[in-house]
Scaffold this motif. Structure first.
Motif, mmCIF file in Angstrom:
data_model
loop_
_atom_site.group_PDB
_atom_site.id
_atom_site.type_symbol
_atom_site.label_atom_id
_atom_site.label_comp_id
_atom_site.label_asym_id
_atom_site.label_seq_id
_atom_site.Cartn_x
_atom_site.Cartn_y
_atom_site.Cartn_z
ATOM 1 N N ILE A 34 0.837 -1.197 0.000
ATOM 2 C CA ILE A 34 0.000 0.000 0.000
ATOM 3 C C ILE A 34 0.871 1.246 0.000
ATOM 4 C CG2 ILE A 34 -1.702 1.349 1.275
ATOM 5 C CD1 ILE A 34 -2.810 -1.173 2.405
ATOM 6 N N GLY A 35 0.633 2.103 -0.976
ATOM 7 C CA GLY A 35 1.237 3.433 -1.001
ATOM 8 C C GLY A 35 2.740 3.443 -1.101
ATOM 9 N N PRO A 36 3.332 4.628 -0.827
ATOM 10 C CA PRO A 36 4.788 4.747 -0.913
ATOM 11 C C PRO A 36 5.466 3.903 0.158
ATOM 12 C CG PRO A 36 3.843 6.720 0.055
ATOM 13 C CD PRO A 36 2.701 5.867 -0.401
ATOM 14 N N MET A 37 6.677 3.475 -0.152
ATOM 15 C CA MET A 37 7.411 2.605 0.761
ATOM 16 C C MET A 37 7.726 3.312 2.078
ATOM 17 S SD MET A 37 8.373 -0.378 1.030
ATOM 18 C CE MET A 37 9.527 -1.520 1.697
ATOM 19 N N MET A 38 8.161 4.563 2.007
ATOM 20 C CA MET A 38 8.524 5.316 3.210
ATOM 21 C C MET A 38 7.680 6.573 3.296
ATOM 22 S SD MET A 38 11.141 3.991 4.932
ATOM 23 C CE MET A 38 11.964 5.335 5.734
ATOM 24 N N LEU A 39 7.347 6.975 4.517
ATOM 25 C CA LEU A 39 6.656 8.225 4.736
ATOM 26 C C LEU A 39 7.682 9.341 4.677
ATOM 27 C CD1 LEU A 39 3.767 9.169 5.455
ATOM 28 C CD2 LEU A 39 4.501 9.235 7.825
ATOM 29 N N SER A 40 7.335 10.421 4.024
ATOM 30 C CA SER A 40 8.242 11.556 3.909
ATOM 31 C C SER A 40 8.585 12.093 5.295
ATOM 32 C CB SER A 40 7.585 12.642 3.057
ATOM 33 O OG SER A 40 8.284 13.838 3.179
ATOM 34 N N ARG A 41 9.811 12.507 5.468
ATOM 35 C CA ARG A 41 10.239 13.087 6.749
ATOM 36 C C ARG A 41 9.462 14.364 7.053
ATOM 37 N NH1 ARG A 41 11.679 9.746 10.093
ATOM 38 N NH2 ARG A 41 11.076 8.177 8.642
ATOM 39 N N ASP A 42 8.851 14.967 6.028
ATOM 40 C CA ASP A 42 8.054 16.183 6.228
ATOM 41 C C ASP A 42 6.735 15.888 6.926
ATOM 42 O OD1 ASP A 42 10.049 17.493 4.853
ATOM 43 O OD2 ASP A 42 9.004 17.425 2.945
ATOM 44 N N HIS A 43 6.355 14.625 7.042
ATOM 45 C CA HIS A 43 5.079 14.247 7.638
ATOM 46 C C HIS A 43 5.257 13.581 9.001
ATOM 47 C CE1 HIS A 43 4.324 14.369 3.257
ATOM 48 N NE2 HIS A 43 3.266 15.029 3.653
ATOM 49 N N VAL A 44 6.442 13.728 9.579
ATOM 50 C CA VAL A 44 6.768 13.062 10.838
ATOM 51 C C VAL A 44 7.317 14.093 11.817
ATOM 52 C CG1 VAL A 44 8.308 11.358 11.885
ATOM 53 C CG2 VAL A 44 7.274 10.888 9.682
ATOM 54 N N ILE A 45 6.968 13.948 13.088
ATOM 55 C CA ILE A 45 7.588 14.780 14.124
ATOM 56 C C ILE A 45 8.727 13.968 14.721
ATOM 57 C CG2 ILE A 45 7.267 15.908 16.346
ATOM 58 C CD1 ILE A 45 4.372 16.415 15.558
ATOM 59 N N ASP A 46 9.945 14.400 14.437
ATOM 60 C CA ASP A 46 11.142 13.691 14.895
ATOM 61 C C ASP A 46 11.682 14.391 16.131
ATOM 62 O OD1 ASP A 46 13.513 12.346 15.270
ATOM 63 O OD2 ASP A 46 14.114 12.424 13.173
ATOM 64 N N ILE A 47 11.672 13.674 17.263
ATOM 65 C CA ILE A 47 12.164 14.256 18.509
ATOM 66 C C ILE A 47 13.489 13.624 18.922
ATOM 67 C CG2 ILE A 47 9.855 14.949 19.281
ATOM 68 C CD1 ILE A 47 9.935 12.532 21.212
#
Length: 199
Positions: A34-47
């Motif tokens: 389903i969908g793209p293999m990886m989620l874009s880093r722009d759609h993640v909150i990285d702490i």
């Protein structure tokens, strides 16, 4: 008299008949299809560097998901590519609306530290977003369901249908990959039905 109940009529109108437990399709694929293999880093909150995130960055992510029609989706909270939790979009928007000075505020997104994770805090700290996040490691709380990317599509189908989930988080060897929400899953089922791969 109408033979279908209100819920059945609603499912038909909104394409949710794909998630009906009455006619379970035979799905032979894996969740990673389903969908793209990886989620874009722009759609993640990285702490990874800090659990404090500028409120304007969180607002930009929330607005982006809303513009894409992802109203039931969530913001993945990750540290070193490991999923810590999922912030539902409506909850994140509510928390942001409570801030007095959004442009200069920071949001605490961690599950540990000195900031209490207690929604009944009096008075509540508007910068503490932990009560609005469903953490993976918090017992006795709603946690985002996580499936491996190699999981059979049948298992994902059962999670959406039987558990009524809005989102499923996908990992590979413990590393966060992406979030699949109900709408994306239904679109996938619709495309599989058109190609004749669904039985």
């Amino acid at each position: 008299m109408e033979p279908l109940c209100f819920q059945d009529i609603f499912k038909e109108i909104s394409d949710c008949h794909f998630l009906s437990s009455r006619n379970q399709p035979l799905l032979l694929s894996e969740l990673g299809d389903i969908g793209p293999m990886m989620l874009s880093r722009d759609h993640v909150i990285d702490i990874s560097d800090s659990p404090l995130v500028p409120a304007r960055n969180v607002r930009a992510l929330v607005e982006h998901l809303q513009e894409c029609g992802e109203l039931d989706s969530g913001l993945p909270i990750v540290r070193d590519n490991i999923l810590l939790g999922l912030g539902p979009v409506p909850d994140m928007e509510y928390a942001l609306d409570r801030l007095e000075d959004e442009d200069n505020s920071f949001c605490f997104m961690g599950s540990d530290g000195n900031v209490l994770d207690d929604a009944d805090q009096d008075p509540p700290d508007p910068a503490n977003f932990a009560p609005f996040i469903d953490f993976v490691i918090k017992p006795m709380r709603q946690a985002p369901l996580t499936l491996d990317i190699k999981s059979p599509m049948e298992l994902a189908y059962q999670c959406f249908v039987k558990l009524g989930l809005r989102n499923v988080c996908v990992t590979s060897n413990g590393r966060f990959i992406k979030v699949i929400n109900r709408r994306v899953f239904i679109n996938y089922l619709r495309s599989v039905e058109k190609t004749g791969e669904m039985r």
